[in-house]
Every structure is written in C-alpha cells, then in structure tokens.
Scaffold this motif. Structure first.
Motif, short mmCIF file in Angstrom:
data_model
loop_
_atom_site.label_atom_id
_atom_site.label_comp_id
_atom_site.label_asym_id
_atom_site.label_seq_id
_atom_site.Cartn_x
_atom_site.Cartn_y
_atom_site.Cartn_z
N GLU A 139 0.33 -21.74 0.33
CA GLU A 139 -0.28 -20.42 0.19
C GLU A 139 -1.63 -20.39 0.89
OE1 GLU A 139 1.68 -18.53 -3.80
OE2 GLU A 139 -0.38 -19.26 -3.86
N ASN A 144 -9.14 -10.02 6.43
CA ASN A 144 -8.44 -9.05 7.27
C ASN A 144 -9.17 -8.90 8.61
OD1 ASN A 144 -7.25 -6.72 8.39
ND2 ASN A 144 -6.80 -5.93 6.34
N VAL A 180 0.33 -16.02 4.01
CA VAL A 180 -0.92 -15.46 3.49
C VAL A 180 -0.66 -14.68 2.21
CG1 VAL A 180 -2.80 -13.84 3.92
CG2 VAL A 180 -2.03 -15.38 5.74
N ARG A 181 -1.41 -15.00 1.18
CA ARG A 181 -1.19 -14.34 -0.10
C ARG A 181 -2.27 -13.30 -0.38
NH1 ARG A 181 -0.57 -17.06 -6.00
NH2 ARG A 181 -0.26 -15.12 -7.14
N VAL A 182 -3.51 -13.60 -0.06
CA VAL A 182 -4.57 -12.63 -0.30
C VAL A 182 -5.37 -12.44 0.98
CG1 VAL A 182 -6.62 -12.06 -1.64
CG2 VAL A 182 -4.75 -13.32 -2.71
N MET A 183 -5.60 -11.18 1.32
CA MET A 183 -6.36 -10.86 2.53
C MET A 183 -7.58 -10.05 2.11
SD MET A 183 -4.50 -9.49 5.95
CE MET A 183 -3.45 -10.75 6.65
N VAL A 198 -6.97 -19.29 -6.15
CA VAL A 198 -5.83 -18.73 -5.43
C VAL A 198 -5.59 -19.53 -4.16
CG1 VAL A 198 -4.82 -16.63 -4.52
CG2 VAL A 198 -6.71 -16.49 -6.15
N LEU A 316 2.35 -9.85 12.58
CA LEU A 316 2.41 -9.30 11.22
C LEU A 316 3.83 -8.79 10.93
CD1 LEU A 316 0.29 -9.11 9.02
CD2 LEU A 316 -0.22 -6.80 9.78
N ARG A 323 9.01 -14.21 4.68
CA ARG A 323 8.46 -14.51 3.36
C ARG A 323 9.52 -14.95 2.38
NH1 ARG A 323 3.11 -12.67 2.60
NH2 ARG A 323 2.42 -11.71 4.52
N PRO B 117 -5.03 -17.46 -11.30
CA PRO B 117 -4.49 -18.81 -11.19
C PRO B 117 -5.32 -19.87 -11.91
CG PRO B 117 -4.92 -17.85 -9.03
CD PRO B 117 -5.49 -16.93 -10.03
N ARG B 131 4.71 -14.70 -9.93
CA ARG B 131 3.42 -14.31 -9.39
C ARG B 131 3.01 -12.99 -10.02
NH1 ARG B 131 3.52 -14.93 -2.94
NH2 ARG B 131 3.41 -17.20 -2.80
N TYR B 134 -2.35 -10.51 -7.58
CA TYR B 134 -2.20 -10.48 -6.12
C TYR B 134 -0.77 -10.19 -5.72
CZ TYR B 134 -6.58 -12.85 -6.85
OH TYR B 134 -7.83 -13.18 -7.30
N GLY B 216 -3.17 -8.41 -3.48
CA GLY B 216 -3.51 -9.38 -2.45
C GLY B 216 -3.98 -8.71 -1.17
N ASN B 217 -3.75 -7.41 -1.05
CA ASN B 217 -4.19 -6.63 0.10
C ASN B 217 -3.64 -7.12 1.43
OD1 ASN B 217 -5.74 -4.85 -1.48
ND2 ASN B 217 -7.42 -6.32 -1.53
N VAL B 218 -2.48 -7.76 1.40
CA VAL B 218 -1.86 -8.18 2.66
C VAL B 218 -1.10 -6.98 3.23
CG1 VAL B 218 -0.23 -9.77 3.74
CG2 VAL B 218 -1.62 -10.53 1.81
N ARG B 220 1.44 -4.53 4.73
CA ARG B 220 2.91 -4.46 4.68
C ARG B 220 3.50 -5.26 3.52
NH1 ARG B 220 4.28 -4.69 11.19
NH2 ARG B 220 2.25 -3.90 11.79
#
Lengths: 323, 269
Positions: A139, A144, A180-183, A198, A316, A323, B117, B131, B134, B216-218, B220
């Motif tokens: 992970e 961004n 990528v889990r958190v951006m 995380v 992307l 995933r 976590p 999960r 996020y 998680g703001n990823v 898409r």
C-alpha cells in the motif's frame, strides 16, 4: 464603536511597524521546520546585528502548486520557496516575479533533495526500488499531482527510472498508482497520513522523511538506485516586495538561504545543498541520479507526463484495471 | 387599514425576496456564470472528464445508499423516541442532533481516530480484510452519521401526532398486525420519510468536510465530487470546478424537490 474599533485596528497595525517590518514568506510544505526553527531566527538575528531592525515574519505553507496559484491570485508574499521551477515561472507569467530570479550564485535554487521511498522502521517489506512498489498487496501513499510538487517529482522519478532500466514508463506508473491508497493534497499531509499508520510506503522527498525521523517518528527510507534530483527554487516576488517596501529584506533572505552556513543547516534537516563545496555528511551517498534536464526539461516533462490525457492520466486509467 | 397592511406585506415579501436572492440566487448564478462563460463545450468536457465523471458517480451512489439506510434507520430511531419510554431517551434525543452541531471535518477526524489503522478496532478490521477508513465503508458510515437527523426530525412530529388509539381501534375491528402497519401507521409517515430521505440524499451528495478526511481521495477510486471540486479550484481550473459544482447542485436540488413532490403525492394517494 466603529471609530473605536478602527482606532484599535490602526494601533494594532502600527505598533509593530515601529519596531520593524514584516516579511511574508510563502513556501511549499516540507521546509517548514528548518525555516521556523533555524533559518528565520538566524536571519532575524543577522539582520538585527547588521541593521538594528527587528524583522517579523509571516509564513504560509501549502502544496507547491496550490501555493504558487495562491500567490498568483493575490497572496502577497515577498519571498516564495517552492518545490519546482514551473511554480515560480507561473509568477513570472503573472507579472509578479519580474527580476532575473535565476541570477543568484545558486542559479535561483534554495535547496535540493531526491525522491525516495519512505517505509516502516526496519523496512519490513524490503522495498528498495520503484519497481518494488508495484508488488501486489503493497500500500502506497503519494500526494495528488494536481496540487503537490512532491507528487510530481515522484511521478517523474518513477517514469524516468523506468526509462533508464528499459521498462515501459506507462506500465510502471500505472502499476504503482494501482497501489496508492490515500492521495493527500501536499507532501506534508501525505506524511501525516503515513504517520497515522496508513500504508507500507510513501513516495516523498528525502528531507520530508528526515524531518519526520528528527521528530521521533519510527520510519526509514530507501533511496532507489535510480531516482530524480529534486531542485527547489526560491525567489523574490518583485511586485509585492516593492509594494510592501521590503525589497532589501526579501533579496537578503533569498541570498541568505544560499550561503554555506545555511546550506549546512538545511543538510541536517535532510535538504541537500545547492552550493558548491557544501557537504551533507548525514545523508546517504547517491548512485544514479537524473535531473529534469535529463528528461528533456520542464516543457517536455509537462507535455509528455502532466498534460491532459498525457502519461499520468493514461497511467491513472490503467491503474483502475489492476486494483 | 387593509391597504397599509397590504403595503407592509409587499414590503416584507420584497425584503425576503431580496434577502434570499442575495444569499442563494446570486452565488448560484455566479457558479453558473463561471461554469458556462467559456460556452457549453468546455463545461461539458469538464464534467465528462473521467476523473470528474467517476467522482460524480461515486458521490451519487454513496448518497443513494446513505439515503436508503437513513430512511429505514431514521424511522426506527424516531419510533423509539416517540413511542417508547426508556432510560436515556432524552440523551438519545439530544444525540440525534449532534451531527448537525459538530463540524463535519471533525466527524471525519473522529472516524479516522476510531477506525484508523493505528487503532485497535481499525487493526482488527484490517486483519479481517475489511478496509473501512480511506475506503467506501468508512465514507458511507461517515455520511450516514452526518445526515442522520434529517429523517428522524422529519418523521418525529408526524409520528407524535398519530394516535396509538387508532391502531388499537383497527386491531379491535379485526385488522391483522400487518394491516395495521400498512393501512394505518405507514401511510401518513410516507411524506416525511421521503422528504427526509431526499434531504439526506442532497446533503450526502455535497458533503465535503467528512469526506476530505475519511476518503483516500484517489481519483477514480475514492475521490468524491465535492473534494474533486476543491482539487480543481486549487489546480487553477475554476471553470471546470464550477461546471462539476453545477451538476452536483442540480442533482441535489432534484433530490430535494423529488423528495417533497413524491412525499406529497404518496401522502395524498
């Protein structure tokens, strides 16, 4: 009532001005500690000794891209210290930086760093190279690219390293983005998420990990064999400095940052020097480091990687299927 | 006398119209102007960008689930508050309003502090392969929390007006339990349920604070439309941000309107 309030406000505004001027500094997120703990106090002391004036500072820290746009939109900073050159060039384009900002002994740069992989203490997953981040189950955290310079450096490091080892940059980047889990919005926010537990790895600046370690956060980092040299410019924002009557202060601060003693201090906070002859003995030696120029310069990088529908956008899309 | 009252009435109406116009209509018009000043083409392109489209779809699906859950859950909570007397009822009644009092950013922080976590609960969930923060489940739970009061507060007064004696009367007249529910209890509750559900949906569509923290703001994946809009503003794409905002606005307005209309219509039928 209104008059009383106005009078108070005026007093509040005038009182400190009698002691000395205020310098407004807008920076990206990661030099925060070295600036507030070391460089600004040292500069204030230096200026007081030489001019007898007590300088005050107002500082703002946010993702480099956001910061640059904020200054362009009217955040009246006298000095900017940003993650990457295009963010200063935006201010040139806006008519705010009018001088020859590259004409300093350090070529307009205040600091440099390298893109690294921050990991949990002891590197339990043995993550050493950019390709290791593509592994199933790993992970990854990265900010961004729309708002963060650090995120752009990470993407450039991965794409450039893939180029160098003969891999497909699109596939490499897509496979990494799939992990990528958190951006978050900026490098600092991303590191704070990592500190919360995380993720297994964070793509970030070397200095960001060093600062976290200084603060006692249990983490390590790996410098991939092939990575990018990050170059962070600092510049006087001429239009605002002239309006505030702080040009001499602003120019002095930018020059001060490039001097050897300050460059050495930055080294202790993980920023690599941009001045010839200054060492950073605490930081690991590097093997193969490439620069933006090796990738064809900023214009080529913007077009090939970050433009709408270019490499990053494609990666992307590709990442969704993995995933 | 009546003329003077008429004038006063007009003045008040005009004042209210100005007030609402300045507070609501002007900013909305500004968003519309910002979105469309380059023409409909770029605005459409901004909305159809894969990142934007996925973000809107995610917001819409989350909001739909949350509205559905709240409609059922809100009815249960309202029922408990109105019909049952139990120790701590007043405390529960006060707790229902808390989500409106707490800044939603804080709600996000609370959920991460609870389920992140580094927490016992979070670690247990991760170990079980689930999960939460996020990711989708955490976002949905946070949205349910933020929008909980809508249905409860819409249903409560109507439920309080319902006379339990009517149910007893229906029972003595030979109606089955199910018939009492479907013929006596539920029909008057439908309008507030649907209206409250519509409000939940509209609110969840636009929720920002909690999402910015819990998601998680990823792009898409876990990036919702409201946070996407901020990203576009910070990326200097204000026109694109306005175009996506306009879609969000339209969806939210439609949800609320449809909720009210459907509620009234179902109530009348």
């Amino acid at each position: 009532m209104t008059h009383a309030t106005l009078a108070l406000l005026t007093l509040a505004a005038c009182a400190p001005a009698e002691r000395g001027r205020t310098l407004v500094i807008a920076a990206y997120t990661t030099p925060r500690e070295v600036l507030s703990e070391q460089l600004l106090p040292a500069f204030r002391e230096d200026w007081r000794r030489r001019h007898g004036e007590e300088v005050r500072f107002e500082t703002s820290y946010q993702g480099s891209g956001s910061q640059s746009r904020a200054v362009a939109a009217g955040l009246e900073a006298d000095v900017v210290w940003l993650s990457l050159e295009p963010d200063v060039e935006r201010l040139v384009g806006a008519g705010l930086v009018t001088g020859d900002w590259r004409g300093t002994p350090t070529g307009g740069l205040a600091s440099s760093s390298v893109a690294v992989i921050g990991v949990r203490e002891g590197n339990p997953l043995q993550l050493h190279s950019w390709a290791d981040l593509e592994r199933e189950g790993v992970e990854v955290l990265t900010p961004n690219v729309r708002t963060s310079g650090g995120a752009m450096w990470g993407v450039m490091a991965i794409a450039g390293a893939a180029d160098r080892r003969g891999a497909d940059p699109l596939r490499a980047l897509g496979a990494t983005l799939a992990r990528v889990r958190v951006m978050d919005k900026g490098a600092r926010e991303s590191m704070l998420s990592f500190e919360k537990g995380v993720g297994d790895a964070i793509i970030t600046y070397e200095n960001e990990v060093v600062v976290a370690r200084r603060a006692g956060v249990p983490l390590d980092y790996a410098v991939p064999a092939q990575t990018i040299r990050i170059e962070n410019p600092a510049a006087v924002v001429d239009a605002y400095a002239d309006r505030h009557g702080t040009r001499d202060l602003a120019e002095a601060l930018v020059a001060f940052l490039g001097e050897a003693p300050q460059q050495e201090v930055m080294g202790r906070y993980g920023l690599r020097p941009v001045r010839e002859g200054v060492d950073c003995p605490d930081l690991p030696a590097l093997s193969e480091v490439f620069t933006v120029r090796d990738l064809g310069g900023w214009e080529a990088v913007q077009g090939r990687i970050f433009a709408d529908g270019a490499l990053y956008d494609q990666a992307l899309s590709l990442s969704r299927g993995q995933r | 006398m009546s003329v003077r009252w008429g004038l006063a009435g007009w003045a008040i109406t005009a004042g209210v119209a100005l007030w609402v116009g300045a507070l609501v209509a002007l900013p909305l018009a500004a968003v519309g102007a910002e979105a469309l000043h380059r023409g409909p083409g770029p605005a459409l392109a901004a909305v159809l960008h894969p990142d934007a489209l996925r973000a809107l779809a995610l917001s819409a699906s989350l909001a739909t689930w949350v509205a559905a859950v709240n409609t059922v859950g809100g009815l249960a909570v309202a029922w408990a508050l109105v019909r049952w007397d139990f120790p701590g009822r007043r405390l529960l009644a006060a707790a229902v309003d808390l989500p409106f009092a707490v800044p939603t950013l804080v709600v996000g922080v609370l959920f991460v502090a609870l389920l992140g976590p580094n927490t016992t609960l979070g670690r247990a969930l991760e170990a079980a392969g689930l999960r939460v923060v996020y990711a989708w489940p955490g976002m949905a739970v946070a949205l349910c929390f933020v929008t909980l009061p809508f249905v409860v507060r819409a249903v409560e007064p109507v439920l309080a007006e319902l006379d339990p004696a009517e149910q007893e009367a229906a029972r003595t007249l030979g109606a089955t339990r199910w018939q009492v529910w479907s013929r006596v209890v539920i029909p008057p509750l439908i309008p507030p349920l649907v209206a409250g559900g519509g409000q939940s949906l509209a609110r969840a569509l636009g929720e920002f604070g909690a999402m910015a923290v819990v998601s998680g703001n990823v792009p898409r994946e876990t990036l919702v439309a409201s946070v996407y809009v901020l990203g576009e503003v910070e990326a200097g794409q204000v026109g694109d941000a306005a175009a996506v905002s306009l879609v969000l606005l339209a969806l939210a307005a439609a949800a609320q309107l449809a909720g009210r209309r459907a509620g009234r219509w179902l109530g009348a039928a």
